[in-house]
Write a protein that holds these residues in place. Sequence first.
Motif, PDB file in Angstrom:
ATOM      1  N   LEU A 250      -0.280  -6.031  -4.060  1.00 39.49           N
ATOM      2  CA  LEU A 250       0.917  -4.800  -4.377  1.00 39.49           C
ATOM      3  C   LEU A 250       1.282  -4.540  -2.801  1.00 39.49           C
ATOM      4  O   LEU A 250       2.407  -4.203  -2.662  1.00 39.49           O
ATOM      5  CB  LEU A 250       0.246  -3.565  -4.931  1.00 39.49           C
ATOM      6  CG  LEU A 250      -0.063  -4.029  -6.406  1.00 39.49           C
ATOM      7  CD1 LEU A 250      -0.781  -2.892  -7.042  1.00 39.49           C
ATOM      8  CD2 LEU A 250       1.332  -4.269  -7.057  1.00 39.49           C
ATOM      9  N   ALA A 251       0.257  -4.414  -1.953  1.00 43.58           N
ATOM     10  CA  ALA A 251       1.014  -3.905  -0.512  1.00 43.58           C
ATOM     11  C   ALA A 251       1.767  -5.316   0.014  1.00 43.58           C
ATOM     12  O   ALA A 251       2.656  -4.888   0.779  1.00 43.58           O
ATOM     13  CB  ALA A 251      -0.234  -3.885   0.494  1.00 43.58           C
ATOM     14  N   ALA A 252       1.351  -6.155  -0.070  1.00 45.69           N
ATOM     15  CA  ALA A 252       2.268  -7.576   0.112  1.00 45.69           C
ATOM     16  C   ALA A 252       3.625  -7.410  -0.241  1.00 45.69           C
ATOM     17  O   ALA A 252       4.653  -7.720   0.285  1.00 45.69           O
ATOM     18  CB  ALA A 252       1.532  -8.774   0.026  1.00 45.69           C
ATOM     19  N   LEU A 253       3.776  -7.043  -1.546  1.00 43.52           N
ATOM     20  CA  LEU A 253       5.006  -7.176  -2.422  1.00 43.52           C
ATOM     21  C   LEU A 253       5.881  -5.974  -1.626  1.00 43.52           C
ATOM     22  O   LEU A 253       6.903  -6.260  -1.277  1.00 43.52           O
ATOM     23  CB  LEU A 253       4.642  -6.734  -3.714  1.00 43.52           C
ATOM     24  CG  LEU A 253       5.939  -6.524  -4.595  1.00 43.52           C
ATOM     25  CD1 LEU A 253       6.780  -7.571  -4.866  1.00 43.52           C
ATOM     26  CD2 LEU A 253       5.515  -5.977  -5.938  1.00 43.52           C
ATOM     27  N   ALA A 254       5.255  -4.774  -1.365  1.00 43.87           N
ATOM     28  CA  ALA A 254       6.099  -3.641  -0.819  1.00 43.87           C
ATOM     29  C   ALA A 254       6.561  -4.223   0.508  1.00 43.87           C
ATOM     30  O   ALA A 254       7.699  -3.740   0.795  1.00 43.87           O
ATOM     31  CB  ALA A 254       5.412  -2.560  -0.845  1.00 43.87           C
ATOM     32  N   GLY A 255       5.601  -4.890   1.106  1.00 45.10           N
ATOM     33  CA  GLY A 255       6.019  -5.233   2.386  1.00 45.10           C
ATOM     34  C   GLY A 255       7.246  -6.182   2.725  1.00 45.10           C
ATOM     35  O   GLY A 255       7.954  -6.040   3.564  1.00 45.10           O
TER      36      GLY A 255
END
Length: 278
Positions: A250-255
């Motif tokens: 999820l953090a990678a998606l937001a990034g």
Amino acid sequence: MTDTMDAITADRALKAKHRAMWGLGDYPSVARDLIPELGRVLVAAAGVRRGERVLDVAAGTGNAAVPAALTGAEVVASDLTPELFTAGREFAASQGAQLTWEEGDAEALPYPDASFDVVLSCVGVMFAPHHQKAADELARVCRPGGRIGLISWTPEGFVGEMFRTMKPYAPPPPPGAQPPPLWGDEQHVRQLLGDRVTDVVARRQIVTTGGWTSPDAWRDHWKSVYGPTIATYRNIAGAPERVAALDRDLAALAGRYDRGNGTTVLDWEYLLLTARRA
């Protein structure tokens, strides 16, 4: 007879699960702080006018219902999760809006045929698991010549990608359920509504959200306020390695979507679709 009763029991269990999911976290803050403009956009696109009878399906806290009521329309806000109505009534009171709040299932609306001049749903009906049933109900309760207006997250946009990211970690969907972001595909919605509507107008638009210090901060906020994300994490709570993997994903998606400078800013794409009841 047994098969019918089994189907009814299964449907009731599914709806109870959905009701509980949307009661998790703090969806009122999502509607109030992140996407408040969407309701106003939908009401304007549908051309809601004073004196019209309006139904907001899967209304939540009244993101569309309240601005519709402020036009002078007679509005009913319907939702499967009446626990959201407390925040909705507070929101309506703060805006000086008067409307009616009623519990209702988007797949079996408790209203007679052709009851409303305008039927709206703002990122709401898309979460009903059986898309054709929900579309049939939207069309059924809208009078001939009335309007249907929908805002739905697109499959290709940020929220659609978020649901794909969570899918491997979430419980398997029930038989016959379809992914919510399909409502953000114009052709899918056209097929659902069929020849019961005319004058379809559809366009993709963006709502910009922000204020987080980092993609990790967005993830941590989202997993505390958004029911589907909370439910997904609960599904894997006994597997710390999977929790860590979902955290990373999820953090990678937001990034990937972050276009902020110093804070995380995300553009969320949605489909705005209006149609006239044939």
